[in-house]
Design a protein around this motif. Structure first.
Motif, mmCIF file in Angstrom:
data_model
loop_
_atom_site.group_PDB
_atom_site.id
_atom_site.type_symbol
_atom_site.label_atom_id
_atom_site.label_comp_id
_atom_site.label_asym_id
_atom_site.label_seq_id
_atom_site.Cartn_x
_atom_site.Cartn_y
_atom_site.Cartn_z
ATOM 1 N N THR A 1 -6.759 -7.459 -5.925
ATOM 2 C CA THR A 1 -5.849 -6.449 -5.377
ATOM 3 C C THR A 1 -6.641 -5.316 -4.759
ATOM 4 O O THR A 1 -7.867 -5.281 -4.821
ATOM 5 N N THR A 2 -5.921 -4.375 -4.187
ATOM 6 C CA THR A 2 -6.505 -3.177 -3.592
ATOM 7 C C THR A 2 -5.846 -1.966 -4.219
ATOM 8 O O THR A 2 -4.647 -1.987 -4.493
ATOM 9 N N SER A 3 -6.616 -0.920 -4.471
ATOM 10 C CA SER A 3 -6.025 0.336 -4.926
ATOM 11 C C SER A 3 -5.772 1.192 -3.692
ATOM 12 O O SER A 3 -6.461 1.067 -2.672
ATOM 13 N N SER B 1 1.838 2.984 -2.352
ATOM 14 C CA SER B 1 2.354 2.289 -1.175
ATOM 15 C C SER B 1 1.205 1.597 -0.444
ATOM 16 O O SER B 1 0.118 2.177 -0.302
ATOM 17 N N THR B 2 1.462 0.399 0.056
ATOM 18 C CA THR B 2 0.442 -0.293 0.850
ATOM 19 C C THR B 2 0.300 0.329 2.234
ATOM 20 O O THR B 2 -0.606 -0.035 2.979
ATOM 21 N N GLN B 3 1.184 1.272 2.573
ATOM 22 C CA GLN B 3 1.105 1.978 3.845
ATOM 23 C C GLN B 3 0.141 3.166 3.766
ATOM 24 O O GLN B 3 -0.208 3.754 4.784
ATOM 25 N N SER B 4 -0.284 3.525 2.544
ATOM 26 C CA SER B 4 -1.245 4.629 2.376
ATOM 27 C C SER B 4 -2.666 4.090 2.513
ATOM 28 O O SER B 4 -2.892 2.881 2.620
ATOM 29 N N ALA B 5 -3.627 4.990 2.491
ATOM 30 C CA ALA B 5 -5.033 4.609 2.677
ATOM 31 C C ALA B 5 -5.531 3.726 1.533
ATOM 32 O O ALA B 5 -5.388 4.089 0.361
ATOM 33 N N PRO B 6 -6.120 2.570 1.855
ATOM 34 C CA PRO B 6 -6.722 1.746 0.809
ATOM 35 C C PRO B 6 -7.986 2.438 0.279
ATOM 36 O O PRO B 6 -8.725 3.047 1.040
ATOM 37 N N ILE B 7 -8.185 2.343 -1.042
ATOM 38 C CA ILE B 7 -9.357 2.986 -1.656
ATOM 39 C C ILE B 7 -10.469 1.961 -1.907
ATOM 40 O O ILE B 7 -11.587 2.139 -1.454
ATOM 41 N N ARG B 8 -10.150 0.899 -2.648
ATOM 42 C CA ARG B 8 -11.179 -0.112 -2.950
ATOM 43 C C ARG B 8 -10.515 -1.417 -3.355
ATOM 44 O O ARG B 8 -9.374 -1.454 -3.793
ATOM 45 N N ASP B 9 -11.272 -2.499 -3.239
ATOM 46 C CA ASP B 9 -10.820 -3.809 -3.690
ATOM 47 C C ASP B 9 -11.175 -3.957 -5.159
ATOM 48 O O ASP B 9 -12.250 -3.518 -5.595
ATOM 49 N N LEU B 10 -10.270 -4.564 -5.918
ATOM 50 C CA LEU B 10 -10.481 -4.768 -7.352
ATOM 51 C C LEU B 10 -10.416 -6.257 -7.664
ATOM 52 O O LEU B 10 -9.473 -6.945 -7.261
ATOM 53 N N THR C 1 8.343 -1.076 -3.084
ATOM 54 C CA THR C 1 8.734 -2.276 -3.827
ATOM 55 C C THR C 1 7.988 -3.485 -3.262
ATOM 56 O O THR C 1 8.080 -3.776 -2.073
ATOM 57 N N LEU C 2 7.228 -4.148 -4.119
ATOM 58 C CA LEU C 2 6.525 -5.377 -3.768
ATOM 59 C C LEU C 2 6.985 -6.456 -4.743
ATOM 60 O O LEU C 2 7.101 -6.189 -5.946
ATOM 61 N N THR C 3 7.226 -7.629 -4.261
ATOM 62 C CA THR C 3 7.702 -8.756 -5.078
ATOM 63 C C THR C 3 8.874 -8.350 -5.977
ATOM 64 O O THR C 3 8.945 -8.753 -7.137
ATOM 65 N N GLY C 4 9.760 -7.506 -5.446
ATOM 66 C CA GLY C 4 10.937 -7.076 -6.187
ATOM 67 C C GLY C 4 10.685 -6.022 -7.249
ATOM 68 O O GLY C 4 11.558 -5.698 -8.035
ATOM 69 N N GLY D 1 -11.425 9.326 -7.717
ATOM 70 C CA GLY D 1 -10.302 10.171 -8.135
ATOM 71 C C GLY D 1 -9.119 9.310 -8.515
ATOM 72 O O GLY D 1 -9.277 8.198 -8.997
ATOM 73 N N SER D 2 -7.913 9.789 -8.268
ATOM 74 C CA SER D 2 -6.702 9.034 -8.592
ATOM 75 C C SER D 2 -6.460 7.949 -7.555
ATOM 76 O O SER D 2 -6.601 8.175 -6.357
ATOM 77 N N GLU D 3 -6.099 6.770 -8.053
ATOM 78 C CA GLU D 3 -5.792 5.625 -7.206
ATOM 79 C C GLU D 3 -4.534 4.977 -7.762
ATOM 80 O O GLU D 3 -4.191 5.189 -8.922
ATOM 81 N N TYR D 4 -3.854 4.177 -6.962
ATOM 82 C CA TYR D 4 -2.632 3.501 -7.399
ATOM 83 C C TYR D 4 -2.775 1.996 -7.225
ATOM 84 O O TYR D 4 -3.294 1.530 -6.207
ATOM 85 N N VAL D 5 -2.314 1.264 -8.248
ATOM 86 C CA VAL D 5 -2.355 -0.194 -8.232
ATOM 87 C C VAL D 5 -0.955 -0.699 -8.573
ATOM 88 O O VAL D 5 -0.309 -0.188 -9.500
ATOM 89 N N HIS D 6 -0.482 -1.699 -7.817
ATOM 90 C CA HIS D 6 0.858 -2.232 -8.067
ATOM 91 C C HIS D 6 0.905 -2.983 -9.393
ATOM 92 O O HIS D 6 -0.065 -3.609 -9.816
#
Length: 106
Positions: free
Chosen positions: A41-43, A48-57, A73-76, A88-93
């Motif tokens: 995945t990517t953080s 949102s996947t529309q925001s800047a990608p930080i790194r691949d995990l 919403t991804l995969t429901g 710093g802070s990152e987001y993962v689905h």
């Protein structure tokens, strides 16, 4: 006399050991929940996947999870996790990570 010194030293070490164990137990109680990446995945900079990608995990990557929130919403599923990383802070689905069962809302 040597016997008394040995007994005193052993008692002192036992007390230090108990204090050390209490410190470890206290730290474990207050440690941040840990997350584990389940799938590649990517953080992102926001949930949102529309925001800047930080790194691949990669799968098996461990991380400190901070809280959960709603986002794209991804995969429901609208749930995302905020993680703490060197960037710093990152987001993962939610679909790509396993986290501790009790995690506060952001």
């Amino acid at each position: 006399m040597n016997k008394r010194i040995a007994v005193a030293a052993t008692g002192g070490l036992a007390v230090l050991g108990l204090v050390g164990l209490a410190g470890v137990a206290g730290a474990a109680e207050h440690a941040d929940p840990t997350g584990l990446v389940l799938a590649p995945t990517t953080s992102y900079s926001s949930p949102s996947t529309q925001s800047a990608p930080i790194r691949d995990l990669a799968p098996g990557t461990g991380m400190q999870t901070i809280c959960h929130t709603e986002g794209e919403t991804l995969t429901g599923n609208p749930n995302w996790f905020r993680i703490s990383g060197s960037h710093g802070s990152e987001y993962v689905h939610r679909s790509a990570i396993s986290v501790a069962p009790v995690l506060p809302h952001c």
